[in-house]
Design a protein around this motif. Structure first.
Motif, mmCIF file in Angstrom:
data_model
loop_
_atom_site.group_PDB
_atom_site.id
_atom_site.type_symbol
_atom_site.label_atom_id
_atom_site.label_comp_id
_atom_site.label_asym_id
_atom_site.label_seq_id
_atom_site.Cartn_x
_atom_site.Cartn_y
_atom_site.Cartn_z
ATOM 1 N N GLY A 316 32.855 41.861 53.470
ATOM 2 C CA GLY A 316 31.607 42.716 53.230
ATOM 3 C C GLY A 316 31.845 44.107 52.746
ATOM 4 N N ARG A 317 32.863 44.839 53.424
ATOM 5 C CA ARG A 317 33.120 46.071 53.105
ATOM 6 C C ARG A 317 34.001 46.448 51.884
ATOM 7 N N PHE A 318 33.423 47.181 51.105
ATOM 8 C CA PHE A 318 34.323 47.629 49.804
ATOM 9 C C PHE A 318 35.386 48.668 49.931
ATOM 10 N N ASN A 319 36.665 48.394 49.558
ATOM 11 C CA ASN A 319 37.576 49.385 49.532
ATOM 12 C C ASN A 319 37.207 50.602 48.763
ATOM 13 N N LEU A 320 37.434 51.861 49.045
ATOM 14 C CA LEU A 320 36.996 53.040 48.567
ATOM 15 C C LEU A 320 38.158 53.567 47.428
ATOM 16 N N ASP A 321 38.920 52.645 46.971
ATOM 17 C CA ASP A 321 39.944 53.308 46.168
ATOM 18 C C ASP A 321 39.751 52.951 44.870
ATOM 19 N N THR A 322 38.651 52.319 44.568
ATOM 20 C CA THR A 322 38.117 51.825 43.062
ATOM 21 C C THR A 322 36.744 52.260 42.899
ATOM 22 N N SER A 323 36.239 51.845 41.607
ATOM 23 C CA SER A 323 35.246 52.635 41.029
ATOM 24 C C SER A 323 33.843 51.447 41.429
ATOM 25 N N TYR A 324 32.973 52.297 41.511
ATOM 26 C CA TYR A 324 31.450 51.863 41.922
ATOM 27 C C TYR A 324 30.355 52.675 41.311
ATOM 28 N N TYR A 325 29.283 51.864 41.214
ATOM 29 C CA TYR A 325 27.799 52.771 41.035
ATOM 30 C C TYR A 325 27.609 52.734 42.580
ATOM 31 N N ILE A 326 26.634 53.995 42.560
ATOM 32 C CA ILE A 326 25.990 54.117 43.728
ATOM 33 C C ILE A 326 24.490 54.188 43.717
ATOM 34 N N PHE A 327 23.931 53.253 44.580
ATOM 35 C CA PHE A 327 22.621 53.415 44.570
ATOM 36 C C PHE A 327 22.048 54.199 45.958
ATOM 37 N N LEU A 328 21.031 54.913 45.735
ATOM 38 C CA LEU A 328 20.390 55.742 46.760
ATOM 39 C C LEU A 328 18.925 55.042 46.915
ATOM 40 N N ALA A 329 18.487 55.058 48.172
ATOM 41 C CA ALA A 329 17.305 54.465 48.476
ATOM 42 C C ALA A 329 16.610 55.279 49.668
ATOM 43 N N ASP A 330 15.267 55.574 49.551
ATOM 44 C CA ASP A 330 14.502 55.865 50.913
ATOM 45 C C ASP A 330 13.242 55.228 50.859
ATOM 46 N N GLY A 331 12.406 55.118 52.126
ATOM 47 C CA GLY A 331 11.240 54.634 52.129
ATOM 48 C C GLY A 331 10.810 54.359 53.617
ATOM 49 N N GLU A 332 9.834 53.701 53.870
ATOM 50 C CA GLU A 332 9.155 53.593 55.097
ATOM 51 C C GLU A 332 9.802 52.507 55.886
ATOM 52 N N ALA A 333 9.840 52.384 57.156
ATOM 53 C CA ALA A 333 10.512 51.534 57.877
ATOM 54 C C ALA A 333 9.538 51.038 59.004
ATOM 55 N N SER A 334 9.122 49.805 59.137
ATOM 56 C CA SER A 334 7.969 49.524 60.184
ATOM 57 C C SER A 334 8.229 47.922 60.296
ATOM 58 N N GLY A 335 8.010 47.629 61.583
ATOM 59 C CA GLY A 335 8.077 46.100 62.060
ATOM 60 C C GLY A 335 9.504 45.573 62.069
ATOM 61 N N GLY A 336 10.548 46.352 61.997
ATOM 62 C CA GLY A 336 12.033 45.878 61.555
ATOM 63 C C GLY A 336 12.458 46.488 60.594
#
Length: 336
Positions: A316-336
């Motif tokens: 599940g963990r990608f190796n960091l020696d290749t190319s990726y797109y990066i998604f950023l996110a923020d938001g509210e967290a409630s009830g889990g």
């Protein structure tokens, strides 16, 4: 400075909303393998509840009384597994002692191989009966997940080991601690806001708006700094809920390697997760992060951690020696 192979696609704040549903009805078949409730937070480590049995030996067809007890709890999930392979499928079947508070579930191909709650009504104990199968392993251990309340739960609380008649009990005990221990990160507190002074020279940075100060209340900031065989990561932004980023092979959510910093009751929990299409993040159990730190001040959430460049043992963990797109996110967290 870009890390080797990093391709960046920013300006898109994809919603990695971390709210995941609880299961007050006890229909928790999704937890058959991991025994982890989908509550979006990490398990506690020191169990308050115990499992007891009325015998330590069995023959195929025998019934063993299994008793789970402790301070008030809302939910539970009980299984029996091969004591020498606790990641193997559930063993045997159960019979209920109280149909009002407990119900049978089928995990894998074995009918009635798990027991769970029927509601979130508080209880202090549960009694069930385990029926030994004809193909039982030599040693069987009972395990329980207990939910005290939504964000307070323990995973795979270890119970007694029972053995087939005329088989020596395992010495020393095969497993005496919860596998949830692996989910704990040593955490420290960040004493001051992040700095962008070395962006472009010592570390690769993403900022929104461009060139903003990560100490300001309007700046989203993500940085990567390579240090020998690991990468040190900083994430910051004006959020009282969560911040997250994900590494992706394309510009669409799905099959991505995600990292979440979630504010829960004024404490920040750092989690790794896997994104499947546009569903909720699937939080991971393995501990792959080091040097975890966080800070909450002036409406700004900050967290930092270190991870290895390559993880051959974790798909599940990608190796960091290749190319990726990066998604950023923020938001509210409630009830889990």
């Amino acid at each position: 400075m870009e890390l080797p192979g990093f391709a960046v696609a920013v300006g898109m704040f994809v919603c990695l909303y971390v709210s995941v549903g609880g299961y007050p009805s006890g229909k928790v078949r999704e937890a058959c393998t991991s025994m982890v409730p989908c509550h979006g937070s990490s398990p506690h480590l020191s169990p308050e509840h115990i499992i007891t049995v009325n015998g330590t030996e069995f023959k195929p067809g025998d019934s063993i009384e299994v008793h789970l007890s402790g301070p008030d709890f809302e939910g539970f999930f009980i299984q029996a597994r091969d004591a020498e392979q606790l990641d193997s499928p559930a063993v045997g079947s159960f019979v209920l002692a109280d149909r009002r508070r407990s119900q049978l579930l089928t995990c894998g191909r074995t009918k009635n191989s798990a027991v769970s709650h029927t509601s979130k009504a508080k209880k202090k104990d549960i009694k069930v009966y385990w029926i030994a199968p004809g193909d039982a392993p030599k040693h069987v251990q009972f395990l329980a997940t207990v939910v005290k309340k939504y964000r307070i739960f323990w995973v795979k609380i270890p119970g007694p080991i029972v053995s087939q008649t005329d088989v020596l009990s395992p010495t020393p005990p095969l497993h005496t601690t919860s596998e949830a221990m692996a989910t704990s990160y040593p955490v420290s507190y960040i004493s001051k806001a992040f700095s962008a002074s070395s962006c472009g020279s010592m570390k690769f940075c993403i900022r929104n708006p461009s060139n903003c100060d990560p100490g300001s209340a309007s700046c989203f900031f993500l940085s990567f700094q390579q240090e020998e065989s690991s990468v040190f990561i900083e994430m910051s932004g004006p959020s009282e809920g969560y911040l997250a980023f994900a590494l992706s092979h394309d510009q669409w959510m799905g099959g991505d390697d995600a990292y979440l910093c979630v504010n829960e009751d004024h404490r920040v929990h750092v989690s790794t997760a896997h994104l499947t299409e546009r569903s909720y993040p699937l939080l991971d159990l393995e501990n792959v992060l080091e040097d975890v730190s966080w800070r909450l001040a002036d409406g700004i959430l900050q967290c930092s951690f270190r991870r290895s460049i390559r993880f051959p043992a974790y798909k599940g963990r990608f190796n960091l020696d290749t190319s990726y797109y990066i998604f950023l996110a923020d938001g509210e967290a409630s009830g889990g």
